[in-house]
Design a protein around this motif. Structure first.
Motif, PDB file in Angstrom:
ATOM      1  N   LYS G  27      42.949  33.689  50.527  1.00 56.53           N
ATOM      2  CA  LYS G  27      42.947  32.784  49.296  1.00 56.53           C
ATOM      3  C   LYS G  27      42.762  33.715  47.946  1.00 56.53           C
ATOM      4  O   LYS G  27      42.665  32.887  46.865  1.00 56.53           O
ATOM      5  N   VAL G  52      40.585  34.378  40.304  1.00 59.12           N
ATOM      6  CA  VAL G  52      39.846  33.366  41.238  1.00 59.12           C
ATOM      7  C   VAL G  52      40.053  31.953  40.244  1.00 59.12           C
ATOM      8  O   VAL G  52      39.603  32.142  39.168  1.00 59.12           O
ATOM      9  N   ASP G  53      40.563  31.098  40.616  1.00 51.58           N
ATOM     10  CA  ASP G  53      40.729  29.612  40.089  1.00 51.58           C
ATOM     11  C   ASP G  53      41.087  30.069  38.801  1.00 51.58           C
ATOM     12  O   ASP G  53      40.917  29.384  37.694  1.00 51.58           O
ATOM     13  N   GLU G  55      41.155  32.220  36.657  1.00 59.66           N
ATOM     14  CA  GLU G  55      40.471  33.418  35.790  1.00 59.66           C
ATOM     15  C   GLU G  55      40.430  34.735  36.303  1.00 59.66           C
ATOM     16  O   GLU G  55      40.242  34.767  37.582  1.00 59.66           O
TER      17      GLU G  55
END
Lengths: 78, 78, 78, 78, 78, 78, 78
Positions: G27, G52-53, G55
């Motif tokens: 992921k 991540v996400d 960002e």
């Protein structure tokens, strides 16, 4: 009638240039025009979209998908 | 009596053109006419249906299934 | 006494035509007559039954099992 | 002193005909007489027993174990 | 200074006959004298001990460890 | 500017003798001087440290890391 | 129109020197300039950032990513 196939890759070859759905082991799906594939079932889609729960999550343009993550490839039905 | 088999792929060869059930590691099943397979057990089904809990979840037409996701392939019984 | 074996596949060869139990990584088991196997340990059973918790869950007739899903194969004991 | 080994399979060769414990990735263990093995570490045990929590769960006679499920093989200690 | 290495297996070769720690994907560790290894990183330890939470869980004598379960191998530090 | 690279292993070659971070599939990381690697991406680090949550968990000296457990290798930044 | 492709690696070749997003099985995602790749789909990115996400979690400079951890590679869209 489907034309005579002898090998699975012939079916992918007939799908070249057409829109296909590619479902992955991580439950993601991509829809796009099948531009290329190889014997490892690595594929390249163009005008690709990631689909989540039947909705377009994002548009990716060209995407290379590593073959060992793929479960099925199926031409979109008209 | 089943005809003499010497190799597992002979059994798949005899199933060509017949309806088979294909069960995958991710617990999905597909039923369709076995159009093609290769030594990696990549298979192509036509008139394919995805089966969930014994119900047809969707009709896929032609579907290429990557061999390493497959657990079993079995001809439908009459 | 078991006859002399030099390679594991010799043991499978001696089991041909006999009923064997095949246990899979997904915790399923199949029992059936061992019709064929190859060096990838792909196997074909005939008169196959899927076993869950010691009970026959369904009868499958002929079943092709992909080798990389198999943990053990053992001839049924009399 | 252990005799000189140059390759890991030599250690399995010296264990042939002796009782070994085979531990699998799915946490199962089998104990039995090592009858055969190959370079994939497929093994055949005879007089095999499945062990769960140090107890014999069942007796299997001859068992073929697919190599890619195996973690360790160790000769039983006297 | 460590002697010049060109390939990873040279480092294993220098560890032969010395005590090493072998950590596995299933979170188990084994400590023992490195007797043999091959290009698949199958290894054989002698005077082997299984370690759990820094404690010796059991003594195994000779143990063959299948390479594809191994994460790291490191010589014990003095 | 980075010097011209044609193959990924060239980048590892340029990192030889330098400190690198190696992140593994099991969420562990190791930092150490890259002593050796091969085409399977097996690597040997010296002066190696295991890192957990940005802290040094333990010092390992020389460590052999099996390639198939590795996600990324990156030279430490100055 | 995309230029004619016959093999998936041609698409990666056209992306060389351009910024791509690489999504991994664990992921994680990395964005960076595609410096090199090989037939195993090992890739090297420069000016790489872990995302991540959506960002930037950290900047990594040069990063070698092992091919078998990769799901997709896609050129960043303008």
């Amino acid at each position: 009638m489907t034309p005579e196939t002898t090998r699975p890759l012939d079916a992918l070859n007939r799908a070249k240039g057409k829109r296909v759905i590619v479902e992955l082991k991580n439950k993601k799906s991509f829809v796009g025009k099948l531009q290329a594939f190889d014997i490892h079932i690595n594929v390249v889609l163009e005008e690709a979209e990631e689909i989540v729960d039947g909705e377009v999550k994002r548009k990716l343009g060209v995407v290379f998908i590593r073959g060992d993550t793929i479960i099925i490839i199926s031409p979109e039905q008209k």
